[in-house]
Design a protein around this motif. Structure first.
Motif, PDB file in Angstrom:
ATOM      1  N   VAL A   1      43.822  53.709  42.882  1.00 37.81           N
ATOM      2  CA  VAL A   1      43.216  52.460  42.943  1.00 37.81           C
ATOM      3  C   VAL A   1      41.725  51.435  42.563  1.00 37.81           C
ATOM      4  O   VAL A   1      41.098  52.359  41.856  1.00 37.81           O
ATOM      5  N   ALA A   2      41.942  50.732  42.199  1.00 41.42           N
ATOM      6  CA  ALA A   2      40.826  50.084  41.228  1.00 41.42           C
ATOM      7  C   ALA A   2      40.222  48.334  41.212  1.00 41.42           C
ATOM      8  O   ALA A   2      41.356  47.973  41.945  1.00 41.42           O
ATOM      9  N   TRP A   3      38.997  48.060  41.400  1.00 47.03           N
ATOM     10  CA  TRP A   3      38.787  46.455  41.880  1.00 47.03           C
ATOM     11  C   TRP A   3      38.336  46.470  40.164  1.00 47.03           C
ATOM     12  O   TRP A   3      37.285  46.695  39.508  1.00 47.03           O
ATOM     13  N   PHE A   4      39.010  44.704  40.044  1.00 50.58           N
ATOM     14  CA  PHE A   4      37.987  44.714  38.341  1.00 50.58           C
ATOM     15  C   PHE A   4      38.219  43.002  38.509  1.00 50.58           C
ATOM     16  O   PHE A   4      38.324  42.674  39.598  1.00 50.58           O
ATOM     17  N   ARG A   5      36.967  42.162  37.710  1.00 49.50           N
ATOM     18  CA  ARG A   5      36.961  41.053  37.764  1.00 49.50           C
ATOM     19  C   ARG A   5      36.618  40.410  36.512  1.00 49.50           C
ATOM     20  O   ARG A   5      36.605  40.857  36.060  1.00 49.50           O
ATOM     21  N   GLN A   6      37.341  39.311  36.839  1.00 48.64           N
ATOM     22  CA  GLN A   6      37.121  37.681  35.289  1.00 48.64           C
ATOM     23  C   GLN A   6      36.678  37.359  35.514  1.00 48.64           C
ATOM     24  O   GLN A   6      36.697  36.338  36.534  1.00 48.64           O
ATOM     25  N   ALA A   7      35.151  36.609  34.919  1.00 48.51           N
ATOM     26  CA  ALA A   7      34.171  35.328  35.578  1.00 48.51           C
ATOM     27  C   ALA A   7      34.811  34.547  33.340  1.00 48.51           C
ATOM     28  O   ALA A   7      35.127  35.211  33.134  1.00 48.51           O
ATOM     29  N   PRO A   8      34.488  33.215  33.990  1.00 49.55           N
ATOM     30  CA  PRO A   8      34.999  31.962  33.138  1.00 49.55           C
ATOM     31  C   PRO A   8      34.380  32.538  31.881  1.00 49.55           C
ATOM     32  O   PRO A   8      33.580  32.894  31.870  1.00 49.55           O
ATOM     33  N   GLY A   9      35.311  32.531  30.347  1.00 54.07           N
ATOM     34  CA  GLY A   9      34.613  32.906  29.420  1.00 54.07           C
ATOM     35  C   GLY A   9      34.388  34.452  28.955  1.00 54.07           C
ATOM     36  O   GLY A   9      33.732  34.533  28.037  1.00 54.07           O
ATOM     37  N   LYS A  10      34.922  34.835  30.052  1.00 52.42           N
ATOM     38  CA  LYS A  10      34.157  36.816  29.193  1.00 52.42           C
ATOM     39  C   LYS A  10      35.632  37.658  29.969  1.00 52.42           C
ATOM     40  O   LYS A  10      36.422  37.082  30.683  1.00 52.42           O
TER      41      LYS A  10
ATOM     42  N   TYR B   1      39.098  38.588  41.099  1.00 57.30           N
ATOM     43  CA  TYR B   1      38.566  39.707  41.662  1.00 57.30           C
ATOM     44  C   TYR B   1      40.150  39.920  41.232  1.00 57.30           C
ATOM     45  O   TYR B   1      40.845  39.391  42.202  1.00 57.30           O
ATOM     46  N   TYR B   2      40.605  41.729  41.027  1.00 61.96           N
ATOM     47  CA  TYR B   2      41.894  41.678  40.527  1.00 61.96           C
ATOM     48  C   TYR B   2      41.803  43.121  41.557  1.00 61.96           C
ATOM     49  O   TYR B   2      41.083  43.708  41.191  1.00 61.96           O
ATOM     50  N   CYS B   3      43.111  43.578  42.401  1.00 63.76           N
ATOM     51  CA  CYS B   3      43.286  44.936  42.721  1.00 63.76           C
ATOM     52  C   CYS B   3      44.345  45.348  41.104  1.00 63.76           C
ATOM     53  O   CYS B   3      45.561  44.255  40.980  1.00 63.76           O
ATOM     54  N   ALA B   4      44.377  46.468  41.007  1.00 65.55           N
ATOM     55  CA  ALA B   4      45.254  47.027  40.575  1.00 65.55           C
ATOM     56  C   ALA B   4      45.245  48.953  40.540  1.00 65.55           C
ATOM     57  O   ALA B   4      44.268  49.635  41.705  1.00 65.55           O
ATOM     58  N   ALA B   5      46.295  49.423  40.634  1.00 61.81           N
ATOM     59  CA  ALA B   5      46.601  50.542  41.039  1.00 61.81           C
ATOM     60  C   ALA B   5      47.510  51.201  40.022  1.00 61.81           C
ATOM     61  O   ALA B   5      48.230  50.629  39.141  1.00 61.81           O
ATOM     62  N   TYR B   6      47.666  52.511  39.613  1.00 63.81           N
ATOM     63  CA  TYR B   6      48.002  53.503  38.765  1.00 63.81           C
ATOM     64  C   TYR B   6      47.598  53.337  37.805  1.00 63.81           C
ATOM     65  O   TYR B   6      48.036  52.875  36.943  1.00 63.81           O
ATOM     66  N   SER B   7      47.307  54.232  37.220  1.00 64.03           N
ATOM     67  CA  SER B   7      46.341  54.667  35.671  1.00 64.03           C
ATOM     68  C   SER B   7      46.269  55.819  35.289  1.00 64.03           C
ATOM     69  O   SER B   7      46.952  56.421  35.085  1.00 64.03           O
ATOM     70  N   THR B   8      47.384  55.270  34.333  1.00 62.05           N
ATOM     71  CA  THR B   8      47.242  56.311  33.097  1.00 62.05           C
ATOM     72  C   THR B   8      46.593  56.905  31.903  1.00 62.05           C
ATOM     73  O   THR B   8      46.912  57.809  31.366  1.00 62.05           O
ATOM     74  N   GLY B   9      45.530  56.287  31.960  1.00 61.75           N
ATOM     75  CA  GLY B   9      44.486  56.542  31.327  1.00 61.75           C
ATOM     76  C   GLY B   9      42.637  56.605  31.506  1.00 61.75           C
ATOM     77  O   GLY B   9      43.004  56.474  33.097  1.00 61.75           O
TER      78      GLY B   9
END
Length: 123
Positions: free
Chosen positions: A34-43, A94-102
């Protein structure tokens, strides 16, 4: 198939803390990293933290190391991100993500995503 729902975002003053939660459906969640990612406005979206599926190993972006802690509870199908010492530059969805293949820090390699939760840090 795994569905992810984030919660816990909000408005906080600089120096404050927030705990984000990620609730998962699907019996295979416990076998996925599992991972957390984030995205700020314009980025572009950026990696924040990662946790392995068992005997938990964790990795963090340099910008959050020492301030954020990622954890998971496989019995409850949940993951969390405890954020402390928040800074205005932590403001993002902030986004939660699951299952990476890379790569764990590459958003394109993750298969399941939540809808995101807004974190706003005021100065």
């Amino acid at each position: 198939q795994v569905q992810l729902v984030e919660s816990g975002g909000g408005l906080v003053q600089a120096g404050g803390s927030l705990r984000l939660s990620c609730a998962a459906s699907g019996r295979r969640f416990s076998s996925y990293s599992v991972a957390w990612f984030r995205q700020a406005p314009g980025k572009t979206r950026e990696f924040v933290a990662w946790i392995s599926w068992t005997n938990p190993e964790t990795k963090y972006a340099e910008s959050v190391a020492g301030r954020f802690i990622i954890a998971r509870n496989n019995a409850e199908n949940t993951a969390s991100l405890q954020m402390s010492g928040l800074k205005p530059e932590d403001t993002a969805v902030y986004y939660c993500a699951a299952y990476s293949t890379g790569r764990y820090d590459s958003g394109k390699d993750w298969h399941y995503w939540g809808q995101g939760t807004q974190v706003t840090v005021s100065s």
